[in-house]
Scaffold this motif. Structure first.
Motif, PDB file in Angstrom:
ATOM      1  N   ASP A 196     -56.600 -29.514  48.041  1.00  0.00           N
ATOM      2  CA  ASP A 196     -56.662 -29.689  46.592  1.00  0.00           C
ATOM      3  C   ASP A 196     -56.131 -31.083  46.268  1.00  0.00           C
ATOM      4  OD1 ASP A 196     -56.213 -29.711  43.845  1.00  0.00           O
ATOM      5  OD2 ASP A 196     -55.651 -27.589  43.768  1.00  0.00           O
ATOM      6  N   ARG A 197     -57.034 -31.983  45.867  1.00  0.00           N
ATOM      7  CA  ARG A 197     -56.628 -33.370  45.613  1.00  0.00           C
ATOM      8  C   ARG A 197     -55.668 -33.472  44.429  1.00  0.00           C
ATOM      9  NH1 ARG A 197     -61.504 -37.217  44.694  1.00  0.00           N
ATOM     10  NH2 ARG A 197     -59.937 -38.856  44.989  1.00  0.00           N
ATOM     11  N   SER A 198     -55.950 -32.725  43.361  1.00  0.00           N
ATOM     12  CA  SER A 198     -55.130 -32.845  42.150  1.00  0.00           C
ATOM     13  C   SER A 198     -53.702 -32.410  42.403  1.00  0.00           C
ATOM     14  CB  SER A 198     -55.748 -32.025  41.014  1.00  0.00           C
ATOM     15  OG  SER A 198     -55.813 -30.652  41.366  1.00  0.00           O
ATOM     16  N   ALA A 199     -53.511 -31.403  43.239  1.00  0.00           N
ATOM     17  CA  ALA A 199     -52.169 -30.911  43.536  1.00  0.00           C
ATOM     18  C   ALA A 199     -51.619 -31.472  44.836  1.00  0.00           C
ATOM     19  CB  ALA A 199     -52.179 -29.376  43.605  1.00  0.00           C
ATOM     20  N   ASN A 200     -52.476 -32.204  45.572  1.00  0.00           N
ATOM     21  CA  ASN A 200     -52.095 -32.753  46.871  1.00  0.00           C
ATOM     22  C   ASN A 200     -51.556 -31.647  47.787  1.00  0.00           C
ATOM     23  OD1 ASN A 200     -51.775 -34.717  48.858  1.00  0.00           O
ATOM     24  ND2 ASN A 200     -49.675 -35.206  48.211  1.00  0.00           N
ATOM     25  N   LYS A 201     -52.298 -30.536  47.836  1.00  0.00           N
ATOM     26  CA  LYS A 201     -51.879 -29.389  48.644  1.00  0.00           C
ATOM     27  C   LYS A 201     -52.985 -28.990  49.608  1.00  0.00           C
ATOM     28  CE  LYS A 201     -48.563 -27.229  45.458  1.00  0.00           C
ATOM     29  NZ  LYS A 201     -48.228 -25.996  44.701  1.00  0.00           N
ATOM     30  N   MET A 202     -52.573 -28.593  50.791  1.00  0.00           N
ATOM     31  CA  MET A 202     -53.484 -28.118  51.822  1.00  0.00           C
ATOM     32  C   MET A 202     -53.237 -26.630  52.036  1.00  0.00           C
ATOM     33  SD  MET A 202     -55.726 -29.708  54.025  1.00  0.00           S
ATOM     34  CE  MET A 202     -55.045 -31.269  54.585  1.00  0.00           C
ATOM     35  N   LYS A 203     -54.300 -25.828  51.980  1.00  0.00           N
ATOM     36  CA  LYS A 203     -54.164 -24.390  52.193  1.00  0.00           C
ATOM     37  C   LYS A 203     -55.037 -23.973  53.359  1.00  0.00           C
ATOM     38  CE  LYS A 203     -54.620 -19.884  49.935  1.00  0.00           C
ATOM     39  NZ  LYS A 203     -54.974 -19.161  48.687  1.00  0.00           N
ATOM     40  N   GLU A 204     -54.445 -23.200  54.278  1.00  0.00           N
ATOM     41  CA  GLU A 204     -55.230 -22.717  55.406  1.00  0.00           C
ATOM     42  C   GLU A 204     -56.034 -21.483  54.997  1.00  0.00           C
ATOM     43  OE1 GLU A 204     -54.958 -21.216  60.058  1.00  0.00           O
ATOM     44  OE2 GLU A 204     -53.141 -21.980  59.063  1.00  0.00           O
ATOM     45  N   ILE A 205     -57.326 -21.508  55.332  1.00  0.00           N
ATOM     46  CA  ILE A 205     -58.229 -20.392  55.047  1.00  0.00           C
ATOM     47  C   ILE A 205     -58.344 -19.472  56.258  1.00  0.00           C
ATOM     48  CG2 ILE A 205     -60.555 -19.769  54.274  1.00  0.00           C
ATOM     49  CD1 ILE A 205     -58.978 -21.402  52.252  1.00  0.00           C
ATOM     50  N   SER A 206     -58.160 -20.034  57.433  1.00  0.00           N
ATOM     51  CA  SER A 206     -58.390 -19.304  58.685  1.00  0.00           C
ATOM     52  C   SER A 206     -57.166 -18.473  59.053  1.00  0.00           C
ATOM     53  CB  SER A 206     -58.703 -20.292  59.807  1.00  0.00           C
ATOM     54  OG  SER A 206     -57.756 -21.356  59.806  1.00  0.00           O
ATOM     55  N   GLU A 207     -57.079 -17.291  58.488  1.00  0.00           N
ATOM     56  CA  GLU A 207     -55.932 -16.427  58.768  1.00  0.00           C
ATOM     57  C   GLU A 207     -56.060 -15.727  60.114  1.00  0.00           C
ATOM     58  OE1 GLU A 207     -55.995 -13.853  55.438  1.00  0.00           O
ATOM     59  OE2 GLU A 207     -55.185 -15.329  54.034  1.00  0.00           O
ATOM     60  N   GLU A 208     -57.293 -15.615  60.604  1.00  0.00           N
ATOM     61  CA  GLU A 208     -57.554 -14.905  61.855  1.00  0.00           C
ATOM     62  C   GLU A 208     -58.212 -15.856  62.837  1.00  0.00           C
ATOM     63  OE1 GLU A 208     -59.715 -10.669  63.179  1.00  0.00           O
ATOM     64  OE2 GLU A 208     -59.854 -11.426  61.129  1.00  0.00           O
ATOM     65  N   LYS A 209     -57.914 -15.705  64.121  1.00  0.00           N
ATOM     66  CA  LYS A 209     -58.471 -16.590  65.130  1.00  0.00           C
ATOM     67  C   LYS A 209     -59.991 -16.494  65.170  1.00  0.00           C
ATOM     68  CE  LYS A 209     -54.739 -17.159  68.516  1.00  0.00           C
ATOM     69  NZ  LYS A 209     -54.374 -16.974  69.937  1.00  0.00           N
ATOM     70  N   GLY A 210     -60.631 -17.647  65.365  1.00  0.00           N
ATOM     71  CA  GLY A 210     -62.086 -17.679  65.474  1.00  0.00           C
ATOM     72  C   GLY A 210     -62.594 -19.094  65.289  1.00  0.00           C
ATOM     73  N   SER A 211     -63.889 -19.256  65.345  1.00  0.00           N
ATOM     74  CA  SER A 211     -64.491 -20.548  65.018  1.00  0.00           C
ATOM     75  C   SER A 211     -64.751 -20.580  63.521  1.00  0.00           C
ATOM     76  CB  SER A 211     -65.796 -20.758  65.794  1.00  0.00           C
ATOM     77  OG  SER A 211     -66.796 -19.877  65.324  1.00  0.00           O
ATOM     78  N   TYR A 212     -64.599 -21.754  62.914  1.00  0.00           N
ATOM     79  CA  TYR A 212     -64.778 -21.912  61.471  1.00  0.00           C
ATOM     80  C   TYR A 212     -65.473 -23.245  61.202  1.00  0.00           C
ATOM     81  CZ  TYR A 212     -61.271 -18.217  60.602  1.00  0.00           C
ATOM     82  OH  TYR A 212     -60.576 -17.026  60.546  1.00  0.00           O
ATOM     83  N   SER A 213     -66.335 -23.260  60.180  1.00  0.00           N
ATOM     84  CA  SER A 213     -66.917 -24.519  59.703  1.00  0.00           C
ATOM     85  C   SER A 213     -67.290 -24.378  58.239  1.00  0.00           C
ATOM     86  CB  SER A 213     -68.147 -24.904  60.531  1.00  0.00           C
ATOM     87  OG  SER A 213     -69.144 -23.918  60.453  1.00  0.00           O
ATOM     88  N   GLY A 214     -67.025 -25.425  57.472  1.00  0.00           N
ATOM     89  CA  GLY A 214     -67.344 -25.405  56.055  1.00  0.00           C
ATOM     90  C   GLY A 214     -68.839 -25.395  55.814  1.00  0.00           C
ATOM     91  N   SER A 215     -69.260 -24.728  54.720  1.00  0.00           N
ATOM     92  CA  SER A 215     -70.681 -24.614  54.412  1.00  0.00           C
ATOM     93  C   SER A 215     -70.954 -24.886  52.942  1.00  0.00           C
ATOM     94  CB  SER A 215     -71.191 -23.219  54.814  1.00  0.00           C
ATOM     95  OG  SER A 215     -72.587 -23.169  54.824  1.00  0.00           O
ATOM     96  N   GLY A 216     -70.087 -25.674  52.282  1.00  0.00           N
ATOM     97  CA  GLY A 216     -70.354 -26.115  50.925  1.00  0.00           C
ATOM     98  C   GLY A 216     -69.622 -25.336  49.853  1.00  0.00           C
ATOM     99  N   PHE A 217     -69.794 -25.811  48.613  1.00  0.00           N
ATOM    100  CA  PHE A 217     -69.147 -25.226  47.438  1.00  0.00           C
ATOM    101  C   PHE A 217     -70.201 -24.798  46.425  1.00  0.00           C
ATOM    102  CE2 PHE A 217     -65.988 -27.952  49.337  1.00  0.00           C
ATOM    103  CZ  PHE A 217     -64.773 -27.323  49.101  1.00  0.00           C
TER     104      PHE A 217
END
Length: 633
Positions: free
Chosen positions: A206-227
């Motif tokens: 989040d650029r406005s808050a300058n915060k990074m949040k992890e989405i990957s709570e469970e082990k696995g492969s992950y890749s972003g696919s847009g908004f």
């Protein structure tokens, strides 16, 4: 950066044999005919949707072209004679063009602006700057791109106004993260970090808050696919908790997650069209991509053309959401570009990439087969049977090994394979354990075990070939590029009696050097690669030494051919030089060809004709022929 890349279902037991009719008589073609085929990539729509921007090797190397959608007429835009130019997109509102190019295959890609007056400007001119296009801003006034000019190890995100082309750093990447998607309001970025080659962590910044949040709570492969267009939802692909990759919608405000699509194959990619009218989903279905397009409102599936034996490698929906560009290849035809009108249901084929002098009836359709390996694990493969093969005309054969590790042999077209099959060689393209496309369990089966069980899969592929009545079981070789080149040399060194010849196309032969000398821009992936293959700076170096063919060259006794690009940043020329020198010292017949203007993969037609044509000469002499070649003890 993932080492990726699968197959439709025909199940054959290793002992099963087919009845074979009398051989067909088909015309054979010289190597020059196969490389009069065209390779075409890209396919961005012009603003008025009357043209497509592509790159093609019609000139002998890749240049940028435009295709008129109404007439199919192709117009050459760039006229490079030395370096290949690859199309990116039209600059919104201007008709100018973005393309990229490196120097002689060194993979240091720069982004260039081709102006209306025909002059070209290097937008990323740093000598060692590697850049990657990441799309346009929603207002179409700026270009996003990645660059490692600040730190050669990591890629920062830049924004460049199309008015003055001045770069603005908008995300400084000091953690080795990969930026995969930018939200429409430019407030959120999705980033992922490779933990291993099969596990990632996914973050939302989040650029406005300058915060990074992890989405990957469970082990696995992950890749972003847009908004989503309103930036309320972030979409990503993952296999967390499941065997195959599936699509998830993440509600940013609440953190709620919903599975949008899953099946019993891996999803390759998914995205929304410009105004979210449609969602595109590509499925890696047993060695080729199948396509689903859904109306985003009611989820109703849109009927799109069917391409028998077709692998739909890429899809682009125009901004008006009326047209779809599809890039489709088959095992008998190089990739062609089609445009489908969603309103009129009209399908137009815009290219003819197969050389008109080649009758497609003289080529062979690939089929999927499966065989049991040494431990009864079922191994998928793509198989090409020559038309002239029969019980009364037994043919030699090759086990083909894909790149990677973690790649996949697929159903699409490859001129070299069709050339060899047309000249009487059966080819079994093995997807050994560790290949992508068959679920995460299969994908990780070769971790820290390379050159062992994956090699045995190739040997059992040879046994499957020997079980076919029309194969000369005494004349089977092995061939592959990159990781497949390593497997070729591993077979020649560690199983010297199994394959009569080996063809190594820029393959790894010294894992210690290769893993120590990976390009600096692979830094974010270095640790993941070490966890799969081994850390050359640790005690793993002992095992890496043991699986490196260079250090066991004295065991090699059958003929080998080696092809190498001098500018290869992944497998250095010195690796092949030393491997060849070691084999020649032991009087092993070796044919070595170096291309001074190529890298990790050959793109110039003259080099392909020379190199790949020499492979057939080598095979005809040492495999199809009966020349005595084995080094005597």
């Amino acid at each position: 950066m993932k080492l990726f890349l699968s197959l439709f279902a025909l199940f054959l037991l290793i002992s099963c044999k087919k009845e074979n009719p009398e051989p067909l008589v088909q015309k054979t073609y010289p190597i020059e005919d196969f490389y009069k085929n065209l390779r075409i990539g890209g396919g961005s729509f012009s603003e008025d949707e009357t043209k497509l921007l592509v790159h093609s090797d019609a000139s002998g190397i890749f240049n940028v072209y435009e295709i008129d959608i109404a007439t199919g007429e192709q117009t050459q835009i760039t006229r490079s004679e030395n370096e290949s130019y690859f199309s990116v997109d039209y600059v919104p509102g201007s008709g100018e063009i973005i393309y990229f190019a490196d120097k002689g295959g060194n993979e240091i890609d720069h982004l260039y602006l081709l102006k209306k007056d025909g002059t070209s400007v290097d937008l990323t001119p740093g000598e060692n700057e590697k850049a990657e296009f990441k799309g346009w801003s929603d207002d179409k006034k700026s270009m996003f791109y990645l660059s490692n000019k600040r730190d050669s190890r990591f890629f920062d995100l830049y924004k460049m106004s199309v008015e003055n082309w001045n770069p603005e750093l908008i995300y400084e990447n000091n953690e080795g993260l990969n930026i995969s998607a930018i939200s429409h309001h430019e407030n959120y970025f999705s980033l992922d970090k490779s933990i291993t080659t099969s596990e990632d962590k996914l973050f939302l910044y989040d650029r406005s808050a300058n915060k990074m949040k992890e989405i990957s709570e469970e082990k696995g492969s992950y890749s972003g696919s847009g908004f989503s267009k309103d930036d309320k939802y972030f979409y990503y692909l993952t296999n967390a908790g499941k065997e195959f990759t599936y699509l998830v919608a993440y509600e940013i405000a609440t953190g709620n997650k919903e599975i949008l699509f899953e099946t019993n194959w891996d999803l390759m990619y998914s995205y929304l069209s410009e105004n979210e009218k449609y969602r595109v989903i590509a499925i890696n279905e047993d060695g080729k991509n199948s396509l689903i397009i859904r109306a985003n409102g009611d989820g109703k599936e849109i009927v799109v053309p069917d391409f028998p034996d077709g692998d739909i490698s890429a899809v682009n929906i125009s901004d008006s959401e009326n047209l779809i560009r599809m890039s489709v290849s088959t095992s008998k035809s190089p990739g062609n570009i089609y445009v489908y009108n969603l309103e009129t249901k009209d399908l137009k084929k815009l290219t003819e990439t197969l050389n008109k002098d080649i009758d497609p009836n003289d080529l062979v359709s690939a089929e999927v087969v499966r065989f049991k390996s040494f431990d009864d694990l079922e191994i998928p493969a793509i198989y090409y049977k020559p038309q002239n093969a029969s019980n009364s005309n037994k043919v030699p054969a090759l086990v083909w090994v894909h790149g990677g590790p973690g790649g996949q042999s697929r159903m699409g077209y490859f001129s070299l394979i069709q050339y060899l099959v047309n000249n009487g060689y059966a080819i079994l393209a093995v997807n050994n354990r560790g290949s992508s496309g068959y679920g995460k369990t299969f994908y990780t089966m070769d971790d820290l075990n390379h050159g062992d069980k994956d090699l045995k899969d190739c040997i059992w592929g040879k046994k499957w070939l020997q079980s076919q009545d029309y194969i000369d079981g005494e004349k089977i070789g092995i061939i592959g590029g990159s990781y497949g080149g390593y497997m070729t040399m591993a077979a020649m060194a560690f199983a010297p009696d199994e394959f009569k010849v080996g063809v190594n196309i820029f393959g790894v032969t010294n894992w210690i050097r290769t893993l120590k000398s990976i390009p600096p821009y692979w830094e974010s992936f270095r640790e993941a690669l070490y966890k799969e293959l081994g850390d050359p700076f640790s005690s793993d170096s002992t095992r890496l030494y043991e699986i490196s063919p260079l250090f066991h060259a004295e065991k090699i006794k059958n003929p080998v051919m080696v092809l190498q690009g001098a500018n290869d940043p992944r497998v250095l020329q010195i690796d092949s030089d030393e491997m060849v020198e070691a084999m020649e010292k032991n009087n092993v017949p070796v044919n070595y060809i170096i291309f001074p203007d190529e890298g990790h993969g050959f793109v110039k037609k003259e080099n392909e004709i020379r190199g790949y044509g020499s492979i057939l000469v080598f095979l005809d002499e040492y495999l199809k022929g009966e020349k005595e070649t084995t080094v005597k003890d």
